[in-house]
Design a protein around this motif. Sequence first.
Motif, PDB file in Angstrom:
ATOM      1  N   LEU A 181      76.036 126.749 128.755  1.00 30.28           N
ATOM      2  CA  LEU A 181      77.262 126.004 128.443  1.00 30.28           C
ATOM      3  C   LEU A 181      78.211 125.990 129.637  1.00 30.28           C
ATOM      4  CD1 LEU A 181      77.812 127.253 124.777  1.00 30.28           C
ATOM      5  CD2 LEU A 181      77.397 124.883 125.476  1.00 30.28           C
ATOM      6  N   CYS A 182      78.270 127.097 130.384  1.00 27.81           N
ATOM      7  CA  CYS A 182      79.138 127.146 131.566  1.00 27.81           C
ATOM      8  C   CYS A 182      78.657 126.183 132.647  1.00 27.81           C
ATOM      9  CB  CYS A 182      79.175 128.561 132.133  1.00 27.81           C
ATOM     10  SG  CYS A 182      80.073 129.754 131.134  1.00 27.81           S
ATOM     11  N   ARG A 183      77.351 126.130 132.850  1.00 28.90           N
ATOM     12  CA  ARG A 183      76.812 125.281 133.910  1.00 28.90           C
ATOM     13  C   ARG A 183      76.829 123.802 133.540  1.00 28.90           C
ATOM     14  NH1 ARG A 183      71.522 128.929 135.717  1.00 28.90           N
ATOM     15  NH2 ARG A 183      72.661 130.445 137.020  1.00 28.90           N
ATOM     16  N   ARG A 184      76.782 123.513 132.281  1.00 27.01           N
ATOM     17  CA  ARG A 184      76.785 122.116 131.824  1.00 27.01           C
ATOM     18  C   ARG A 184      78.186 121.771 131.344  1.00 27.01           C
ATOM     19  NH1 ARG A 184      71.897 121.534 127.733  1.00 27.01           N
ATOM     20  NH2 ARG A 184      72.383 119.313 128.000  1.00 27.01           N
ATOM     21  N   GLY A 185      79.084 121.651 132.326  1.00 24.86           N
ATOM     22  CA  GLY A 185      80.488 121.435 132.016  1.00 24.86           C
ATOM     23  C   GLY A 185      80.742 120.216 131.168  1.00 24.86           C
ATOM     24  N   ARG A 186      79.986 119.148 131.400  1.00 26.10           N
ATOM     25  CA  ARG A 186      80.191 117.926 130.638  1.00 26.10           C
ATOM     26  C   ARG A 186      79.860 118.149 129.166  1.00 26.10           C
ATOM     27  NH1 ARG A 186      77.431 112.734 133.117  1.00 26.10           N
ATOM     28  NH2 ARG A 186      78.833 113.423 134.804  1.00 26.10           N
ATOM     29  N   VAL A 187      78.795 118.909 128.908  1.00 29.22           N
ATOM     30  CA  VAL A 187      78.406 119.208 127.526  1.00 29.22           C
ATOM     31  C   VAL A 187      79.470 120.062 126.853  1.00 29.22           C
ATOM     32  CG1 VAL A 187      76.725 120.410 126.075  1.00 29.22           C
ATOM     33  CG2 VAL A 187      75.949 118.999 127.999  1.00 29.22           C
ATOM     34  N   LEU A 188      79.957 121.088 127.550  1.00 27.80           N
ATOM     35  CA  LEU A 188      80.975 121.964 126.978  1.00 27.80           C
ATOM     36  C   LEU A 188      82.251 121.193 126.682  1.00 27.80           C
ATOM     37  CD1 LEU A 188      81.790 124.763 126.077  1.00 27.80           C
ATOM     38  CD2 LEU A 188      82.352 125.333 128.450  1.00 27.80           C
ATOM     39  N   ARG A 189      82.640 120.312 127.604  1.00 28.69           N
ATOM     40  CA  ARG A 189      83.843 119.499 127.362  1.00 28.69           C
ATOM     41  C   ARG A 189      83.640 118.592 126.148  1.00 28.69           C
ATOM     42  NH1 ARG A 189      83.819 119.477 133.026  1.00 28.69           N
ATOM     43  NH2 ARG A 189      82.693 117.493 133.114  1.00 28.69           N
ATOM     44  N   ARG A 190      82.436 118.073 125.983  1.00 30.33           N
ATOM     45  CA  ARG A 190      82.162 117.197 124.841  1.00 30.33           C
ATOM     46  C   ARG A 190      82.222 117.982 123.521  1.00 30.33           C
ATOM     47  NH1 ARG A 190      77.801 114.861 126.640  1.00 30.33           N
ATOM     48  NH2 ARG A 190      76.249 116.106 125.536  1.00 30.33           N
ATOM     49  N   VAL A 191      81.713 119.206 123.539  1.00 29.10           N
ATOM     50  CA  VAL A 191      81.774 120.044 122.337  1.00 29.10           C
ATOM     51  C   VAL A 191      83.223 120.364 121.984  1.00 29.10           C
ATOM     52  CG1 VAL A 191      81.184 122.306 121.387  1.00 29.10           C
ATOM     53  CG2 VAL A 191      79.497 121.034 122.711  1.00 29.10           C
ATOM     54  N   ARG A 192      84.010 120.697 122.995  1.00 28.97           N
ATOM     55  CA  ARG A 192      85.427 120.992 122.756  1.00 28.97           C
ATOM     56  C   ARG A 192      86.160 119.772 122.221  1.00 28.97           C
ATOM     57  NH1 ARG A 192      88.173 122.805 127.833  1.00 28.97           N
ATOM     58  NH2 ARG A 192      89.837 123.454 126.420  1.00 28.97           N
ATOM     59  N   ARG A 193      85.876 118.619 122.816  1.00 27.88           N
ATOM     60  CA  ARG A 193      86.546 117.391 122.356  1.00 27.88           C
ATOM     61  C   ARG A 193      86.158 117.059 120.915  1.00 27.88           C
ATOM     62  NH1 ARG A 193      85.147 114.554 126.232  1.00 27.88           N
ATOM     63  NH2 ARG A 193      83.345 113.463 125.342  1.00 27.88           N
ATOM     64  N   ARG A 194      84.869 117.213 120.609  1.00 28.92           N
ATOM     65  CA  ARG A 194      84.408 116.921 119.254  1.00 28.92           C
ATOM     66  C   ARG A 194      85.063 117.866 118.244  1.00 28.92           C
ATOM     67  NH1 ARG A 194      78.188 117.890 118.136  1.00 28.92           N
ATOM     68  NH2 ARG A 194      78.926 119.946 117.491  1.00 28.92           N
ATOM     69  N   LEU A 195      85.176 119.133 118.616  1.00 27.48           N
ATOM     70  CA  LEU A 195      85.796 120.113 117.738  1.00 27.48           C
ATOM     71  C   LEU A 195      87.257 119.770 117.488  1.00 27.48           C
ATOM     72  CD1 LEU A 195      85.600 122.809 116.222  1.00 27.48           C
ATOM     73  CD2 LEU A 195      86.013 123.986 118.395  1.00 27.48           C
ATOM     74  N   ARG A 196      87.966 119.371 118.532  1.00 27.78           N
ATOM     75  CA  ARG A 196      89.390 119.058 118.378  1.00 27.78           C
ATOM     76  C   ARG A 196      89.609 117.782 117.579  1.00 27.78           C
ATOM     77  NH1 ARG A 196      92.105 121.196 124.067  1.00 27.78           N
ATOM     78  NH2 ARG A 196      90.923 123.133 124.091  1.00 27.78           N
ATOM     79  N   GLU A 197      88.753 116.805 117.800  1.00 24.29           N
ATOM     80  CA  GLU A 197      88.923 115.540 117.078  1.00 24.29           C
ATOM     81  C   GLU A 197      88.568 115.676 115.607  1.00 24.29           C
ATOM     82  OE1 GLU A 197      86.479 112.889 119.297  1.00 24.29           O
ATOM     83  OE2 GLU A 197      87.993 112.536 120.874  1.00 24.29           O
TER      84      GLU A 197
END
Length: 481
Positions: A424-440
């Motif tokens: 998750l740390c190395r795949r920053g785009r994936v982590l950002r997408r998970v965070r965005r999905r969680l917030r939305e």
Amino acid sequence: MALLPDSMVTLSNLLMGENRACDWRHRKSRVRAMRRALKDSLAKKQNFAPPFHAFEFEYTPKELLLNSRYLSRSIEASARAKYPARKPPPPALDPARPVLHVAYTNGAGFVNGTTTARCLQSVFRLHDRRRVKVLGYALSGNAPSPERERIASGCDVWVEAAGLDYPDLARRMAADKVHVLVDTTGYTMRQKTEAMVLSPAPVVLSFHGFPGTMGASFVHYLSSDPRTTPPDYAGFYSERLGLVPWTYLINDHRQSRREVLAPPPHPGVPTRAELGFGEGDVVLASFNQMYKVEPKVFEAWMQVLARVPRARLWMLKFSTSAPELLREEAARRGVQPSRLVFHDKFPHDTELLAKAHADLFLDTPLFNAHTTGGDVLWAGIPVLTLPGDNFAKRVASGLVHSAGLLDLTCARSLDDYVALAVQLCRRGRVLRRVRRRLREAREALPLFDTRLLTAHLERSMAAMWEVYAAGLKPMHVVVAA
């Protein structure tokens, strides 16, 4: 220990203090001694460790059960000897108006200092009055707070019971015709276990307060969920399980923590830079109490930092000595001590907004994030957890399941935990997408739907009553989604 070298009470207090300081120099020998002391006590059919603290002593699920069982027997024997009067007869359900009388008790009096009061403050008013009459018994204290006021106003009957002895409390419950007694304290702060011993309620449910088995014949059910108490572990609980489809750990975020939904700017909230993090940093947070951090998981965190040079570990200063000791531990593992960042606890009104700067929350397998897990998920931070073999070690898996993240952030082993964190740390785009999905999605997630979670709890209570009314012994209850 120099003065009382054979005192196991002194040793347990010393170990708890060292755990809170993250002083692990003598941990292995202390834990071995605690295990020997427990086995000696269990052989005599005696309780040894306070059940809540027993979770940090690395006891097995069977040992936790026996430790609680012998404490409950001692409490029950003492209560019955001190108050020998016969219990009032149990109430029946009025066929003309079949409304279940559900009484919530809290040993601390639902004061604001307990997570129970903060999490459950809306539950009482959200019960369906066509099916349930809600009673609240505050067994001590009456310190005013908005949370306590909301709890009291959400009850149909509110009893300031601090002045009642246990027999008087039992008589009051009998007069109120309590069908289901819901204890929200268990073996935690200001426990009032005797109230359950003497209660005339035909159904007694342990809910939300103590994260494990009471080991008591006078507690019939334990509220849980399939992730926290899967079928394979049912034998380690004296209670029958009342399983709800999502997390059992109801929270109030959607009603009382809406500050995280406000658009920026957020006055008074420190920026990422002010917290000491650079734009390119991957911020890995663990806001759990320090006694939950054990050497094994810290070693795993250091492995992640070694493999992800941009990662920083962010923790809170629950102890004055822990930051220095943990930085020394990091250096011994080849990790630059400055990559560990510590902050004082944040003010309540800015706490979740400040914590939202984290990219990923690293849970503690020894004792999961419970209320804290709900907090950080509501703040929009994914939680990486590793379920273990007892209740306290599995609560976060129910939280991430209820947040729709189970497949992404629930590890199967410590090696898998490290691998998932690194990925998750190395795949920053994936982590950002998970965070965005969680917030939305957070307002629509089952995890934060207090009305839905309350309805599931209520349905489980109705099923427990139906089992009793049919003349059957308590049995596991499973509520469908």
